[in-house]
Design an enzyme around this catalytic site. Structure first.
Site, PDB file in Angstrom:
ATOM      1  N   ASN A   1      10.063  15.769  -0.684  1.00 31.29           N
ATOM      2  CA  ASN A   1       9.839  14.460  -1.297  1.00 31.29           C
ATOM      3  C   ASN A   1       8.509  14.559  -2.030  1.00 31.29           C
ATOM      4  O   ASN A   1       7.454  14.534  -1.407  1.00 31.29           O
ATOM      5  CB  ASN A   1       9.787  13.367  -0.219  1.00 31.29           C
ATOM      6  CG  ASN A   1       9.411  12.014  -0.794  1.00 31.29           C
ATOM      7  OD1 ASN A   1       9.376  11.845  -2.019  1.00 31.29           O
ATOM      8  ND2 ASN A   1       9.135  11.049   0.070  1.00 31.29           N
TER       9      ASN A   1
ATOM     10  N   SER B   1       4.222  15.316   8.273  1.00 33.96           N
ATOM     11  CA  SER B   1       3.299  16.452   8.431  1.00 33.96           C
ATOM     12  C   SER B   1       4.003  17.754   8.813  1.00 33.96           C
ATOM     13  O   SER B   1       3.469  18.552   9.583  1.00 33.96           O
ATOM     14  CB  SER B   1       2.188  16.106   9.430  1.00 33.96           C
ATOM     15  OG  SER B   1       1.406  15.023   8.936  1.00 33.96           O
TER      16      SER B   1
ATOM     17  N   LYS C   1       7.157  12.465  -3.914  1.00 34.55           N
ATOM     18  CA  LYS C   1       6.482  11.163  -4.088  1.00 34.55           C
ATOM     19  C   LYS C   1       6.013  11.048  -5.549  1.00 34.55           C
ATOM     20  O   LYS C   1       6.725  11.507  -6.435  1.00 34.55           O
ATOM     21  CB  LYS C   1       5.357  11.025  -3.062  1.00 34.55           C
ATOM     22  CG  LYS C   1       5.861  11.302  -1.637  1.00 34.55           C
ATOM     23  CD  LYS C   1       4.911  10.978  -0.553  1.00 34.55           C
ATOM     24  CE  LYS C   1       5.559  11.278   0.792  1.00 34.55           C
ATOM     25  NZ  LYS C   1       4.716  10.914   1.935  1.00 34.55           N
TER      26      LYS C   1
ATOM     27  N   GLY D   1       1.694  12.192   6.173  1.00 32.97           N
ATOM     28  CA  GLY D   1       0.494  12.469   5.390  1.00 32.97           C
ATOM     29  C   GLY D   1      -0.791  12.474   6.200  1.00 32.97           C
ATOM     30  O   GLY D   1      -1.889  12.469   5.636  1.00 32.97           O
TER      31      GLY D   1
ATOM     32  N   HIS E   1      12.263   4.730   2.387  1.00 31.34           N
ATOM     33  CA  HIS E   1      11.069   5.464   2.826  1.00 31.34           C
ATOM     34  C   HIS E   1      10.002   4.459   3.269  1.00 31.34           C
ATOM     35  O   HIS E   1       9.892   3.373   2.707  1.00 31.34           O
ATOM     36  CB  HIS E   1      10.536   6.334   1.679  1.00 31.34           C
ATOM     37  CG  HIS E   1       9.475   7.281   2.128  1.00 31.34           C
ATOM     38  ND1 HIS E   1       8.168   6.885   2.294  1.00 31.34           N
ATOM     39  CD2 HIS E   1       9.535   8.581   2.481  1.00 31.34           C
ATOM     40  CE1 HIS E   1       7.469   7.930   2.735  1.00 31.34           C
ATOM     41  NE2 HIS E   1       8.264   8.968   2.849  1.00 31.34           N
TER      42      HIS E   1
ATOM     43  N   GLU F   1       6.945   4.267   2.732  1.00 27.98           N
ATOM     44  CA  GLU F   1       6.036   3.808   1.664  1.00 27.98           C
ATOM     45  C   GLU F   1       6.689   2.709   0.838  1.00 27.98           C
ATOM     46  O   GLU F   1       6.011   1.794   0.361  1.00 27.98           O
ATOM     47  CB  GLU F   1       5.614   5.010   0.797  1.00 27.98           C
ATOM     48  CG  GLU F   1       4.624   5.894   1.541  1.00 27.98           C
ATOM     49  CD  GLU F   1       4.701   7.374   1.215  1.00 27.98           C
ATOM     50  OE1 GLU F   1       5.261   7.746   0.174  1.00 27.98           O
ATOM     51  OE2 GLU F   1       4.191   8.171   2.042  1.00 27.98           O
TER      52      GLU F   1
ATOM     53  N   GLU G   1      11.186   9.534  10.348  1.00 25.22           N
ATOM     54  CA  GLU G   1       9.810   9.786   9.929  1.00 25.22           C
ATOM     55  C   GLU G   1       8.886   8.773  10.621  1.00 25.22           C
ATOM     56  O   GLU G   1       8.745   7.631  10.130  1.00 25.22           O
ATOM     57  CB  GLU G   1       9.671   9.614   8.415  1.00 25.22           C
ATOM     58  CG  GLU G   1      10.499  10.571   7.599  1.00 25.22           C
ATOM     59  CD  GLU G   1       9.889  10.822   6.221  1.00 25.22           C
ATOM     60  OE1 GLU G   1       9.628  11.980   5.922  1.00 25.22           O
ATOM     61  OE2 GLU G   1       9.644   9.855   5.478  1.00 25.22           O
TER      62      GLU G   1
END
Ligand code: 13P
Length: 254
Positions: free
Chosen positions: A9, A212, A11, A172, A94, A96, A166
């Site tokens: 991904n 991660s 992003k 991250g 996702h 985010e 996730e």
């Protein structure tokens, strides 16, 4: 046996040129056939990537999609548009997008249905935030997201879905979940799918871990019986690192 999926991904990273360079670089290596390899890129890069990847072992995915086919939805992109550009996968829900763009389980559900109806493979993200983990609510949270996000699908449709677990606190941050903790939640998600659909669907559906993931730790996840690959952010941005992830996923699969 379920084929593991390694999906990058990207992003909001990479211009069209950078994206194409990446694919040209990884195409110089032989990709293992026993791993489904996917790159989820920003919209602008998708047509060029799909063209480059045609006939290869690399699948191309978007990172979002609208549920309507067309209409007055400024700034949005639809399933038929992605299909016409040669895209095969789409990440939906996702964290985010849930956090910064107000996505809910209801919009996730509409998008998943539209993606499947239009022939795209949805990669549906679920996962708890840190407070939820610390207060022991992880399973309840992911169960709710799976239930609502995948509500109303038939068993046949559900088999086409890829779920990505996730945990938000692991994204991250460099603080990956241990493989054992991820396995526990993912086997719980598989049980939830069995309860909502049936055991055969639960046996077939692929469930990835994300958060991660690096070449150094991917083997620990792949070695777990219920973890079918990974959805990878930072470590998917460099060709060498991405290739290591794909190779490790092929090599360590027991
Ligand atoms: O959000 C992720 C993939 O969708 C995970 O990101 P990182 O691999 O950078 O933690």
């Amino acid at each position: 046996m379920r084929t593991p999926v390694i999906a990058g991904n990207w992003k909001m990273h990479k211009t069209v040129e950078e994206a194409v360079d990446f694919v040209e670089t990884i195409q110089r290596s032989e990709l293992p056939g026993e791993v489904e390899t996917v790159l989820c890129a920003p919209f602008l890069a998708l047509p060029a990537l799909a063209e480059k990847a045609k006939g290869s072992k690399i699948g191309i995915g978007a990172q979002n999609v609208h549920w309507e086919e067309q209409g007055a939805y400024t700034g949005e992109v639809s399933v038929p548009m992605l299909k016409a550009a040669g895209v095969q996968y789409v990440i939906i829900g996702h964290s985010e997008r849930r956090t910064y763009f107000a996505e809910t389980d209801e919009t996730v559900n509409r998008k998943v249905k539209a993606a499947i109806a239009g022939g795209l493979t949805p990669i549906v993200c679920v996962g708890e935030v840190l407070e939820e983990r610390e207060s022991g609510q992880t399973k309840q949270v992911v169960q709710e997201q799976v239930k609502k996000g995948l509500n109303g699908l038939s068993s046949e449709e559900m088999k086409k879905v890829i779920i990505a677990y996730e945990p938000v606190w692991a994204i991250g941050t460099g603080k990956a979940s241990t493989a054992e903790d991820a396995e526990e939640v993912i086997s719980f998600i598989r049980k939830t799918v069995a309860d909502l659909f049936d055991q055969q669907v639960a046996n077939e559906v692929r469930i990835q871990y994300g958060g991660s993931v690096k070449p150094e730790n991917i083997g620990t996840y792949i070695a777990q019986p219920n973890i079918d690959g990974a959805l990878v952010g930072g470590a998917s941005l460099e060709p060498a690192s991405f290739l290591k992830l794909v190779e490790a996923a092929a090599g360590d699969r027991s």
